[in-house]
Scaffold this motif. Sequence first.
Motif, PDB file in Angstrom:
ATOM      1  N   GLY A 190       0.827  -1.217   0.000  1.00 27.83           N
ATOM      2  CA  GLY A 190       0.000   0.000   0.000  1.00 27.83           C
ATOM      3  C   GLY A 190       0.854   1.257   0.000  1.00 27.83           C
ATOM      4  N   LYS A 191       1.953   1.243   0.771  1.00 27.55           N
ATOM      5  CA  LYS A 191       2.829   2.403   0.813  1.00 27.55           C
ATOM      6  C   LYS A 191       3.470   2.645  -0.538  1.00 27.55           C
ATOM      7  CE  LYS A 191       4.011   2.217   5.730  1.00 27.55           C
ATOM      8  NZ  LYS A 191       5.110   2.041   6.709  1.00 27.55           N
ATOM      9  N   GLY A 192       3.810   1.566  -1.281  1.00 22.77           N
ATOM     10  CA  GLY A 192       4.413   1.732  -2.604  1.00 22.77           C
ATOM     11  C   GLY A 192       3.472   2.435  -3.573  1.00 22.77           C
ATOM     12  N   LYS A 193       2.183   2.084  -3.514  1.00 22.90           N
ATOM     13  CA  LYS A 193       1.204   2.738  -4.392  1.00 22.90           C
ATOM     14  C   LYS A 193       1.078   4.217  -4.051  1.00 22.90           C
ATOM     15  CE  LYS A 193      -1.560  -1.446  -5.198  1.00 22.90           C
ATOM     16  NZ  LYS A 193      -2.889  -2.081  -5.030  1.00 22.90           N
ATOM     17  N   ILE A 194       1.066   4.496  -2.769  1.00 25.97           N
ATOM     18  CA  ILE A 194       0.930   5.905  -2.357  1.00 25.97           C
ATOM     19  C   ILE A 194       2.121   6.725  -2.836  1.00 25.97           C
ATOM     20  CG2 ILE A 194       0.855   7.449  -0.361  1.00 25.97           C
ATOM     21  CD1 ILE A 194      -0.704   5.261   1.108  1.00 25.97           C
ATOM     22  N   LEU A 195       3.339   6.180  -2.719  1.00 28.75           N
ATOM     23  CA  LEU A 195       4.528   6.896  -3.165  1.00 28.75           C
ATOM     24  C   LEU A 195       4.501   7.131  -4.667  1.00 28.75           C
ATOM     25  CD1 LEU A 195       7.283   5.113  -1.025  1.00 28.75           C
ATOM     26  CD2 LEU A 195       6.360   7.415  -0.713  1.00 28.75           C
ATOM     27  N   ALA A 196       3.987   6.149  -5.437  1.00 34.37           N
ATOM     28  CA  ALA A 196       3.900   6.313  -6.884  1.00 34.37           C
ATOM     29  C   ALA A 196       2.952   7.444  -7.254  1.00 34.37           C
ATOM     30  CB  ALA A 196       3.441   4.994  -7.532  1.00 34.37           C
ATOM     31  N   ILE A 197       1.814   7.530  -6.541  1.00 36.92           N
ATOM     32  CA  ILE A 197       0.843   8.595  -6.823  1.00 36.92           C
ATOM     33  C   ILE A 197       1.444   9.953  -6.502  1.00 36.92           C
ATOM     34  CG2 ILE A 197      -1.384   9.545  -6.109  1.00 36.92           C
ATOM     35  CD1 ILE A 197      -2.320   6.650  -5.669  1.00 36.92           C
ATOM     36  N   ILE A 198       2.143  10.035  -5.369  1.00 39.57           N
ATOM     37  CA  ILE A 198       2.764  11.306  -4.984  1.00 39.57           C
ATOM     38  C   ILE A 198       3.795  11.747  -6.011  1.00 39.57           C
ATOM     39  CG2 ILE A 198       4.242  12.415  -3.259  1.00 39.57           C
ATOM     40  CD1 ILE A 198       2.873  10.708  -1.141  1.00 39.57           C
ATOM     41  N   GLY A 199       4.590  10.796  -6.535  1.00 37.35           N
ATOM     42  CA  GLY A 199       5.587  11.125  -7.549  1.00 37.35           C
ATOM     43  C   GLY A 199       4.953  11.658  -8.824  1.00 37.35           C
ATOM     44  N   ALA A 200       3.819  11.046  -9.227  1.00 39.06           N
ATOM     45  CA  ALA A 200       3.132  11.507 -10.439  1.00 39.06           C
ATOM     46  C   ALA A 200       2.610  12.930 -10.255  1.00 39.06           C
ATOM     47  CB  ALA A 200       1.985  10.551 -10.768  1.00 39.06           C
ATOM     48  N   ILE A 201       2.069  13.212  -9.062  1.00 37.46           N
ATOM     49  CA  ILE A 201       1.553  14.568  -8.806  1.00 37.46           C
ATOM     50  C   ILE A 201       2.679  15.594  -8.879  1.00 37.46           C
ATOM     51  CG2 ILE A 201       0.503  16.031  -7.039  1.00 37.46           C
ATOM     52  CD1 ILE A 201      -1.103  13.576  -6.140  1.00 37.46           C
ATOM     53  N   ILE A 202       3.832  15.278  -8.268  1.00 38.65           N
ATOM     54  CA  ILE A 202       4.971  16.208  -8.293  1.00 38.65           C
ATOM     55  C   ILE A 202       5.432  16.463  -9.718  1.00 38.65           C
ATOM     56  CG2 ILE A 202       7.394  16.480  -7.621  1.00 38.65           C
ATOM     57  CD1 ILE A 202       6.725  14.944  -5.053  1.00 38.65           C
ATOM     58  N   LEU A 203       5.498  15.428 -10.568  1.00 39.38           N
ATOM     59  CA  LEU A 203       5.907  15.580 -11.962  1.00 39.38           C
ATOM     60  C   LEU A 203       4.941  16.479 -12.722  1.00 39.38           C
ATOM     61  CD1 LEU A 203       7.808  14.826 -14.283  1.00 39.38           C
ATOM     62  CD2 LEU A 203       6.417  12.762 -14.644  1.00 39.38           C
ATOM     63  N   LEU A 204       3.625  16.283 -12.479  1.00 41.05           N
ATOM     64  CA  LEU A 204       2.620  17.092 -13.163  1.00 41.05           C
ATOM     65  C   LEU A 204       2.754  18.563 -12.771  1.00 41.05           C
ATOM     66  CD1 LEU A 204       0.077  17.303 -14.934  1.00 41.05           C
ATOM     67  CD2 LEU A 204      -1.301  16.763 -12.917  1.00 41.05           C
ATOM     68  N   LEU A 205       2.975  18.817 -11.489  1.00 43.38           N
ATOM     69  CA  LEU A 205       3.152  20.205 -11.036  1.00 43.38           C
ATOM     70  C   LEU A 205       4.395  20.848 -11.658  1.00 43.38           C
ATOM     71  CD1 LEU A 205       2.279  19.811  -7.225  1.00 43.38           C
ATOM     72  CD2 LEU A 205       0.881  20.892  -9.004  1.00 43.38           C
ATOM     73  N   PHE A 206       5.462  20.075 -11.821  1.00 43.39           N
ATOM     74  CA  PHE A 206       6.679  20.601 -12.439  1.00 43.39           C
ATOM     75  C   PHE A 206       6.431  21.000 -13.894  1.00 43.39           C
ATOM     76  CE2 PHE A 206      11.108  21.246 -12.924  1.00 43.39           C
ATOM     77  CZ  PHE A 206      11.484  20.746 -14.152  1.00 43.39           C
ATOM     78  N   LEU A 247       3.517  21.841 -15.246  1.00 41.46           N
ATOM     79  CA  LEU A 247       2.659  23.030 -15.263  1.00 41.46           C
ATOM     80  C   LEU A 247       3.462  24.291 -14.952  1.00 41.46           C
ATOM     81  CD1 LEU A 247      -0.523  21.619 -13.443  1.00 41.46           C
ATOM     82  CD2 LEU A 247      -0.273  22.159 -15.878  1.00 41.46           C
ATOM     83  N   GLY A 248       4.449  24.167 -14.032  1.00 43.16           N
ATOM     84  CA  GLY A 248       5.281  25.321 -13.715  1.00 43.16           C
ATOM     85  C   GLY A 248       6.086  25.794 -14.909  1.00 43.16           C
ATOM     86  N   LEU A 249       6.673  24.839 -15.672  1.00 44.73           N
ATOM     87  CA  LEU A 249       7.423  25.208 -16.876  1.00 44.73           C
ATOM     88  C   LEU A 249       6.530  25.887 -17.901  1.00 44.73           C
ATOM     89  CD1 LEU A 249       9.678  22.045 -17.369  1.00 44.73           C
ATOM     90  CD2 LEU A 249      10.364  24.286 -16.491  1.00 44.73           C
ATOM     91  N   LEU A 250       5.331  25.391 -18.084  1.00 49.50           N
ATOM     92  CA  LEU A 250       4.397  25.983 -19.038  1.00 49.50           C
ATOM     93  C   LEU A 250       4.043  27.416 -18.634  1.00 49.50           C
ATOM     94  CD1 LEU A 250       2.576  25.660 -21.523  1.00 49.50           C
ATOM     95  CD2 LEU A 250       0.814  24.679 -20.019  1.00 49.50           C
ATOM     96  N   ALA A 251       3.832  27.628 -17.304  1.00 48.77           N
ATOM     97  CA  ALA A 251       3.489  28.968 -16.828  1.00 48.77           C
ATOM     98  C   ALA A 251       4.637  29.948 -17.085  1.00 48.77           C
ATOM     99  CB  ALA A 251       3.168  28.911 -15.336  1.00 48.77           C
TER     100      ALA A 251
END
Length: 390
Positions: A177-193, A195-199
Amino acid sequence: MAEKIAELVPTSNGCSIVLKSNSFSNDLMVSTGLDLTFFDPNGSTELKRVSLKPEEIGFDNNGFSAPLPPEINNELAQKVNSFGGKFKVKALEYDPVSLKTVGDPAYFDASVTGTLKVIQDYVKKEGESINAATFNEKKEPTFTEDKATVDEIKSSDAVLNEAATATTTTVATKSSGKGKILAIIGAIILLLFILGLLALFLAGFFGGSKDNSSNANEPTPKEQTEETNDNSAKDDNAATEDNSQSDNTASDNSSSDNTTEPQDNEPAQTEPNVADNSAATASSVCVITSDPDNVMIKNCIASKPDSATVSAFAKDAFSKDKCDLGKRLFSSYGRKDGTVAYTYGQYFDPNSQETTSCASKDKNQAVYWYEKAAQLGNDNAKSALSALKN
């Protein structure tokens, strides 16, 4: 060196101690307290220790006295019979602000002048707290002489193995379960990065367009040159006007230098006498009020009074039957000021007209305070001492 004498006097609330000595420093009972340590009669075993505040200490012709806390009373009451009613006491002065002892210790041979009794209410409270502490203590497991059989041991091993297997499965599930949570968190951080470059890209694009539009409104180099020339001409004219005004001002000043300044006929102001104001403040503070003795003494000391003010304050206390206040002032300040010591000695001097209900005529006391005053340089005390001894 002979030991000093002390008494333990039973009271309705426990007991008090009386130290028959005047050998402490000047500020005792005014700004310092006493630190007392109780020992067995030989002084080899420490029993209890207590610190007394200045306001807890009383004073009379016998010395210093103070009530003792319940825990000290109970300890002494439990040991009094085995020690034959005798104790050894070490006394030190201490500063209640810094909580440090000062000076050298004084040792007393203390004897009980009555029957010390244990304060039962205080013992009960101590017992309740001890029971509560004991209740919270962990008890060690007890073992019987019966031994478990081989079958019982095997059964216990089987249960432990099942528990270990279940625990391993639970840990593996949690890890997954912890592995899945870490994967989701990593995807969110990548998406935010991303979006920041686009802005940043969009901000740079639209910012450049605005800069171009603002440059269009700026004046041409030719227009800037003309404006600069106009401003220079204006600055030159302003400078010329300023110089002419400065010349006129200088001439005005030179003419005014020849005039004679008027004489200052106003009288010189007299500065106030700081010493007189300080004495007036002390005399207005060092007076008898409805406040407790400790408050009156504290307020008087804060005003830094002179010896005459302290003597007047103590004499006023005697005249109004506030004996403890007067004795505390005379005793404390009399050890460091010859005028105060001489005034105090007059109340004991059989040859003096000074009388009060707070002190009786006593030649020995008069000699003691006159000698103290003479040592501090009081000439009146020397004359009175000579007349008293003849």
